[in-house]
Design a protein around this motif. Structure first.
Motif, PDB file in Angstrom:
ATOM      1  N   TYR A  94       6.338  -7.262   0.823  1.00  0.00           N
ATOM      2  CA  TYR A  94       7.069  -6.027   0.530  1.00  0.00           C
ATOM      3  C   TYR A  94       6.152  -4.817   0.664  1.00  0.00           C
ATOM      4  O   TYR A  94       6.540  -3.795   1.243  1.00  0.00           O
ATOM      5  CB  TYR A  94       7.653  -6.098  -0.879  1.00  0.00           C
ATOM      6  N   GLU A  95       4.940  -4.936   0.149  1.00  0.00           N
ATOM      7  CA  GLU A  95       4.012  -3.800   0.209  1.00  0.00           C
ATOM      8  C   GLU A  95       3.491  -3.563   1.618  1.00  0.00           C
ATOM      9  O   GLU A  95       3.222  -2.414   1.989  1.00  0.00           O
ATOM     10  CB  GLU A  95       2.865  -4.019  -0.774  1.00  0.00           C
ATOM     11  N   ILE A  96       3.361  -4.611   2.408  1.00  0.00           N
ATOM     12  CA  ILE A  96       2.987  -4.418   3.807  1.00  0.00           C
ATOM     13  C   ILE A  96       4.031  -3.550   4.511  1.00  0.00           C
ATOM     14  O   ILE A  96       3.704  -2.616   5.252  1.00  0.00           O
ATOM     15  CB  ILE A  96       2.839  -5.770   4.527  1.00  0.00           C
ATOM     16  N   GLU A  97       5.287  -3.842   4.253  1.00  0.00           N
ATOM     17  CA  GLU A  97       6.367  -3.163   4.961  1.00  0.00           C
ATOM     18  C   GLU A  97       6.715  -1.801   4.366  1.00  0.00           C
ATOM     19  O   GLU A  97       7.139  -0.896   5.097  1.00  0.00           O
ATOM     20  CB  GLU A  97       7.613  -4.061   4.969  1.00  0.00           C
ATOM     21  N   ASN A  98       6.543  -1.655   3.048  1.00  0.00           N
ATOM     22  CA  ASN A  98       7.023  -0.446   2.388  1.00  0.00           C
ATOM     23  C   ASN A  98       5.936   0.472   1.843  1.00  0.00           C
ATOM     24  O   ASN A  98       6.219   1.633   1.536  1.00  0.00           O
ATOM     25  CB  ASN A  98       7.964  -0.829   1.241  1.00  0.00           C
ATOM     26  N   PHE A  99       4.708  -0.041   1.710  1.00  0.00           N
ATOM     27  CA  PHE A  99       3.614   0.792   1.226  1.00  0.00           C
ATOM     28  C   PHE A  99       2.600   1.067   2.324  1.00  0.00           C
ATOM     29  O   PHE A  99       2.177   2.205   2.536  1.00  0.00           O
ATOM     30  CB  PHE A  99       2.930   0.124   0.038  1.00  0.00           C
ATOM     31  N   TRP A 100       2.205   0.023   3.042  1.00  0.00           N
ATOM     32  CA  TRP A 100       1.128   0.176   4.015  1.00  0.00           C
ATOM     33  C   TRP A 100       1.613   0.655   5.378  1.00  0.00           C
ATOM     34  O   TRP A 100       0.922   1.406   6.067  1.00  0.00           O
ATOM     35  CB  TRP A 100       0.379  -1.141   4.183  1.00  0.00           C
ATOM     36  N   ARG A 101       2.781   0.222   5.819  1.00  0.00           N
ATOM     37  CA  ARG A 101       3.223   0.559   7.178  1.00  0.00           C
ATOM     38  C   ARG A 101       3.793   1.973   7.207  1.00  0.00           C
ATOM     39  O   ARG A 101       4.990   2.196   7.030  1.00  0.00           O
ATOM     40  CB  ARG A 101       4.246  -0.467   7.671  1.00  0.00           C
ATOM     41  N   LYS A 102       2.883   2.932   7.435  1.00  0.00           N
ATOM     42  CA  LYS A 102       3.263   4.344   7.452  1.00  0.00           C
ATOM     43  C   LYS A 102       2.756   4.984   8.750  1.00  0.00           C
ATOM     44  O   LYS A 102       1.621   5.451   8.828  1.00  0.00           O
ATOM     45  CB  LYS A 102       2.657   5.079   6.249  1.00  0.00           C
ATOM     46  N   PRO A 103       3.579   5.008   9.787  1.00  0.00           N
ATOM     47  CA  PRO A 103       3.146   5.627  11.056  1.00  0.00           C
ATOM     48  C   PRO A 103       2.906   7.124  10.878  1.00  0.00           C
ATOM     49  O   PRO A 103       3.548   7.776  10.049  1.00  0.00           O
ATOM     50  CB  PRO A 103       4.330   5.364  11.994  1.00  0.00           C
ATOM     51  N   ALA A 104       1.984   7.637  11.657  1.00  0.00           N
ATOM     52  CA  ALA A 104       1.687   9.072  11.627  1.00  0.00           C
ATOM     53  C   ALA A 104       2.115   9.710  12.944  1.00  0.00           C
ATOM     54  O   ALA A 104       2.157   9.059  13.984  1.00  0.00           O
ATOM     55  CB  ALA A 104       0.200   9.307  11.383  1.00  0.00           C
ATOM     56  N   GLY A 105       2.398  10.983  12.880  1.00  0.00           N
ATOM     57  CA  GLY A 105       2.839  11.682  14.069  1.00  0.00           C
ATOM     58  C   GLY A 105       1.683  12.144  14.937  1.00  0.00           C
ATOM     59  O   GLY A 105       0.504  11.940  14.620  1.00  0.00           O
ATOM     60  N   ILE A 106       2.031  12.767  16.031  1.00  0.00           N
ATOM     61  CA  ILE A 106       1.030  13.292  16.960  1.00  0.00           C
ATOM     62  C   ILE A 106       0.188  14.349  16.255  1.00  0.00           C
ATOM     63  O   ILE A 106       0.705  15.213  15.551  1.00  0.00           O
ATOM     64  CB  ILE A 106       1.726  13.890  18.197  1.00  0.00           C
ATOM     65  N   GLU A 107      -1.117  14.234  16.438  1.00  0.00           N
ATOM     66  CA  GLU A 107      -2.127  15.104  15.828  1.00  0.00           C
ATOM     67  C   GLU A 107      -2.224  14.938  14.305  1.00  0.00           C
ATOM     68  O   GLU A 107      -2.866  15.720  13.621  1.00  0.00           O
ATOM     69  CB  GLU A 107      -1.861  16.581  16.173  1.00  0.00           C
TER      70      GLU A 107
ATOM     71  N   ASN B  46      -3.455  10.263   9.132  1.00  0.00           N
ATOM     72  CA  ASN B  46      -2.509   9.871   8.088  1.00  0.00           C
ATOM     73  C   ASN B  46      -1.900   8.497   8.343  1.00  0.00           C
ATOM     74  O   ASN B  46      -1.099   8.018   7.544  1.00  0.00           O
ATOM     75  CB  ASN B  46      -1.386  10.905   7.975  1.00  0.00           C
ATOM     76  N   GLU B  47      -2.253   7.881   9.463  1.00  0.00           N
ATOM     77  CA  GLU B  47      -1.741   6.540   9.772  1.00  0.00           C
ATOM     78  C   GLU B  47      -2.190   5.564   8.693  1.00  0.00           C
ATOM     79  O   GLU B  47      -3.333   5.556   8.262  1.00  0.00           O
ATOM     80  CB  GLU B  47      -2.254   6.076  11.138  1.00  0.00           C
ATOM     81  N   ARG B  48      -1.261   4.738   8.255  1.00  0.00           N
ATOM     82  CA  ARG B  48      -1.577   3.751   7.231  1.00  0.00           C
ATOM     83  C   ARG B  48      -1.051   2.393   7.675  1.00  0.00           C
ATOM     84  O   ARG B  48       0.081   2.293   8.163  1.00  0.00           O
ATOM     85  CB  ARG B  48      -0.928   4.155   5.900  1.00  0.00           C
ATOM     86  N   PHE B  49      -1.851   1.350   7.500  1.00  0.00           N
ATOM     87  CA  PHE B  49      -1.393   0.014   7.860  1.00  0.00           C
ATOM     88  C   PHE B  49      -2.154  -1.020   7.045  1.00  0.00           C
ATOM     89  O   PHE B  49      -3.262  -0.771   6.548  1.00  0.00           O
ATOM     90  CB  PHE B  49      -1.581  -0.257   9.363  1.00  0.00           C
ATOM     91  N   ALA B  50      -1.554  -2.169   6.886  1.00  0.00           N
ATOM     92  CA  ALA B  50      -2.162  -3.244   6.106  1.00  0.00           C
ATOM     93  C   ALA B  50      -3.375  -3.802   6.838  1.00  0.00           C
ATOM     94  O   ALA B  50      -3.277  -4.207   7.990  1.00  0.00           O
ATOM     95  CB  ALA B  50      -1.141  -4.354   5.868  1.00  0.00           C
ATOM     96  N   GLY B  51      -4.520  -3.784   6.172  1.00  0.00           N
ATOM     97  CA  GLY B  51      -5.739  -4.295   6.776  1.00  0.00           C
ATOM     98  C   GLY B  51      -6.607  -3.225   7.383  1.00  0.00           C
ATOM     99  O   GLY B  51      -7.585  -3.537   8.069  1.00  0.00           O
ATOM    100  N   GLU B  52      -6.288  -1.941   7.146  1.00  0.00           N
ATOM    101  CA  GLU B  52      -7.108  -0.874   7.704  1.00  0.00           C
ATOM    102  C   GLU B  52      -8.492  -0.883   7.073  1.00  0.00           C
ATOM    103  O   GLU B  52      -8.754  -1.583   6.092  1.00  0.00           O
ATOM    104  CB  GLU B  52      -6.432   0.468   7.507  1.00  0.00           C
ATOM    105  N   MET B  53      -9.405  -0.109   7.627  1.00  0.00           N
ATOM    106  CA  MET B  53     -10.787  -0.085   7.177  1.00  0.00           C
ATOM    107  C   MET B  53     -10.849   0.173   5.675  1.00  0.00           C
ATOM    108  O   MET B  53     -10.134   1.016   5.137  1.00  0.00           O
ATOM    109  CB  MET B  53     -11.578   0.967   7.952  1.00  0.00           C
ATOM    110  N   PHE B  54     -11.727  -0.563   5.006  1.00  0.00           N
ATOM    111  CA  PHE B  54     -11.790  -0.517   3.550  1.00  0.00           C
ATOM    112  C   PHE B  54     -12.032   0.891   3.030  1.00  0.00           C
ATOM    113  O   PHE B  54     -11.448   1.296   2.020  1.00  0.00           O
ATOM    114  CB  PHE B  54     -12.877  -1.469   3.050  1.00  0.00           C
ATOM    115  N   ALA B  55     -12.889   1.649   3.691  1.00  0.00           N
ATOM    116  CA  ALA B  55     -13.196   3.000   3.215  1.00  0.00           C
ATOM    117  C   ALA B  55     -11.946   3.871   3.161  1.00  0.00           C
ATOM    118  O   ALA B  55     -11.832   4.753   2.298  1.00  0.00           O
ATOM    119  CB  ALA B  55     -14.245   3.652   4.111  1.00  0.00           C
ATOM    120  N   ASN B  56     -10.997   3.653   4.064  1.00  0.00           N
ATOM    121  CA  ASN B  56      -9.744   4.398   4.050  1.00  0.00           C
ATOM    122  C   ASN B  56      -8.739   3.802   3.069  1.00  0.00           C
ATOM    123  O   ASN B  56      -7.966   4.518   2.435  1.00  0.00           O
ATOM    124  CB  ASN B  56      -9.123   4.426   5.446  1.00  0.00           C
TER     125      ASN B  56
END
Length: 613
Positions: free
Chosen positions: A104-117, A121-131
């Protein structure tokens, strides 16, 4: 992938598997078509067979109700697979709930596409730990993982066990602490290049090198001792800004973490530069005592019950009220044991079974210096046989001496300890490299031949089919440090880490945090590393995470044992009669209580699963 997307491949499947695929006029077969059902049947069987190999095929066997006498070397048993395949009904419920929350959190918390430029703000499950780090604590999965009984912390270095913000506050509250800088920090460039150190002065007025002068002043004289409280008060932005500045000297910053394009050697230069200032924060007895108490509490809070601490055994301390180091090599050990005993005497302290030390020497030392240190290591073992657990060489593998180059000294160490009838096994760093067939990568071969009981990192092990088999056969566990491997640029993020390959090949693994304070975790515990593993890989799940925690206890060096005894107790696990079996049973009780808590705390998720099922 939806079933309708798979349908285009069914004619190919028919040819490959010999199905009697019905020819229709452009219509795909239904899901209950015999050909489709046959494919699903074969698919299920193949996946089940593959999963039987996961997480450690032991090279020994015991019966369903074994005793020591039923131990039969040489047969095969599914060591860690047994844990996952024999989960209690409550644990199975908990695993299903956690799996649903994760998805649920992968689909509703982490999967956040960002727009051009707006790509940052892109967010996804498994992104770099610092982010991901600032976001993780707001997830339900984090609340679950942080409560988990983690078992043993098998790979952590003493210079980076507690978050430095806590240590800096201890320094600011300790009378007589001064800071020195190699140059003023009045400009961005000078601040970046300055090296810092902390020490204790019992009488400021009697020391001509002590002065109330800002280290930011262009008139600061290099090496001048400034009371740390004055340095903080006079710093632009005050105490909080001062601590933020100090953090840049003892920890890898977020910007540095993200620069994977600069390679491994560059980040190691920054990483290594942190150890001197970090080490200087813990050279005064009152500070190290408070540090130990803080970290013991933090370990227990995070569900850690046993710790094997890699430490330079020749560390020295300045006694309380004095300004010079106590030359007694055993002084700091007495301080550690004293604080451990105090903590374990408290109600909370009953949750920490103990601490042992793996003596760690710098792998770049020339032979005479290394042999001298080895003598000290053996002496400390004779003085404190229950405390000192094993031996290792540390620092960057790629630029340090290889185990092959160190073979003469290591063989001397083995022969010397055998002659003295001392059990002092190796726990080598090995395979912490991107290499494949280079001299660093070859450390994996030497670690095996030197009978290293565990190895630290083993990042490149998955590239070696024969070694994979040998490590499984010899019951060598890999102390996996996922966040460390990412920050030190071996993997770009958790999704690129090779731990799934190790587990799939049956290599026993456990999770550790390496140098959490320096590497940006700002936590003494294992929760961030555990979170990254379960969040990153579908095949892990709560049961897989539990297996990793159980492994950490099975491969803990609680007491000195011969190699035969060591392997026997690993294989017998819960069915043994020694302290390892006792500890495993204690952890198992914590695990079942934890799973019950998940089922009760997230009962609404369980109800949803039942309805959907």
């Amino acid at each position: 992938m939806k079933f309708t997307q798979v349908s285009q491949y069914l004619p190919v499947l028919a040819l490959v598997f010999g199905y009697a695929y019905p020819q229709t006029s452009g219509n795909a077969p239904s899901a209950d078509d015999p050909a489709v059902q046959e494919h699903l049947k074969r698919r299920t069987a193949l996946i089940s067979e593959e999963k039987l190999q996961r997480q450690g095929m032991s090279n020994n066997h015991y019966s369903d109700s074994p005793t020591q006498s039923s131990y039969i070397p040489g047969a095969k048993s599914k060591a860690d697979h047994d844990f996952r395949s024999t989960l209690s009904p409550v644990a199975q419920q908990a695993e299903a709930i956690v799996g649903a929350i994760r998805q649920y959190e992968i689909e509703n918390f982490w999967r956040k596409p960002a727009g051009i430029e707006l790509e940052d703000n892109e967010r996804f499950a498994g992104e770099m730990f610092a982010n991901a780090k600032p976001l993780i604590p707001s997830t339900k999965l984090w609340g679950i993982v942080s409560r988990m009984p983690k078992g043993s912390l098998l790979h952590v270095h003493s210079s980076a066990i507690l978050q430095f913000e806590t240590i800096f506050n201890i320094l600011l509250e300790t009378e007589g602490i001064v800071i020195t800088a190699s140059q003023d920090v009045s400009t961005v460039l000078s601040a970046e290049n300055a090296t810092l150190a902390f020490s204790h002065v019992s009488d400021f007025a009697a020391d001509p090198k002590v002065a109330n002068v800002s280290i930011e002043s262009p008139y600061y004289v290099p090496g001048t001792k400034v009371p740390v409280t004055y340095a903080a008060e006079s710093f632009s932005g005050g105490r909080s800004a001062f601590i933020d500045f100090l953090m840049t000297k003892v920890a890898v910053t977020r910007d540095e973490v993200l620069r994977h394009d600069l390679g491994v050697d560059e980040i190691w230069r920054k990483f290594q530069s942190c150890f001197d200032p970090a080490g200087s924060t813990m050279t005064y007895e009152p500070v190290i005592r408070k540090t130990y108490q803080s970290v013991f509490n933090a370990w227990v809070d995070d569900g850690i019950t046993w710790v094997e601490l890699r430490s330079g055994g020749s560390a020295k301390l300045v006694p309380e009220g004095e300004d010079t180091v106590n030359p007694d090599l055993d002084f700091w050990i007495h301080v550690l044991l004293d604080e451990l005993q105090k903590f374990q005497a408290t109600e909370k302290g009953k949750g920490l079974w103990g601490v042992r030390i793996i003596w760690a020497d710098f792998r770049g030392l020339e032979s005479s210096r290394l042999l001298s240190n080895m003598e000290k290591a053996i002496e400390r073992k004779q003085h404190f046989p229950d405390l000192f657990s094993g031996y290792d060489v540390v620092a960057q593998e790629d630029l340090g001496r290889t185990l092959l180059d160190l073979a003469p000294e290591l063989l001397w160490f083995q022969n010397r300890t055998q002659a003295l009838n001392i059990t002092y096994p190796f726990f080598f760093h090995a395979g912490e490299t991107l290499g494949d067939g280079n001299s660093t990568d070859d450390n994996l071969f030497d670690a095996l031949l030197f009978d290293s009981r565990r190895i630290g990192h083993g990042f490149s092990l998955y590239k070696h089919p024969l070694l994979l088999e040998q490590y499984v056969e010899k019951n060598i566990l890999v102390e996996v440090c996922p966040i460390s491997n990412e920050v030190l640029r071996l993997s770009t993020d958790i999704l690129h880490h090779p731990i799934p390959a190790m587990i799939a090949h049956g290599v026993p693994t456990a999770i550790s945090n390496d140098d959490p304070a320096i590497l940006g975790e700002d936590s003494a515990g294992l929760s961030f590393d555990f979170y990254q593993i379960i969040q990153g890989f579908d095949n892990i799940g709560l049961g897989g995470l539990g297996a990793l925690a159980q492994n950490s206890i099975r491969w803990s060096n609680f007491v000195d044992q011969s190699q035969e005894e060591w392997i026997r107790d690993i294989d017998l696990g819960l069915n043994g009669t020694g302290i390892k079996a006792q500890r495993l049973k204690q952890w198992q009780e914590k695990w079942e209580t934890y799973c019950q808590w998940i089922v009760e705390e997230y009962a609404d998720w369980n109800a949803t699963l039942i309805v959907n099922h």
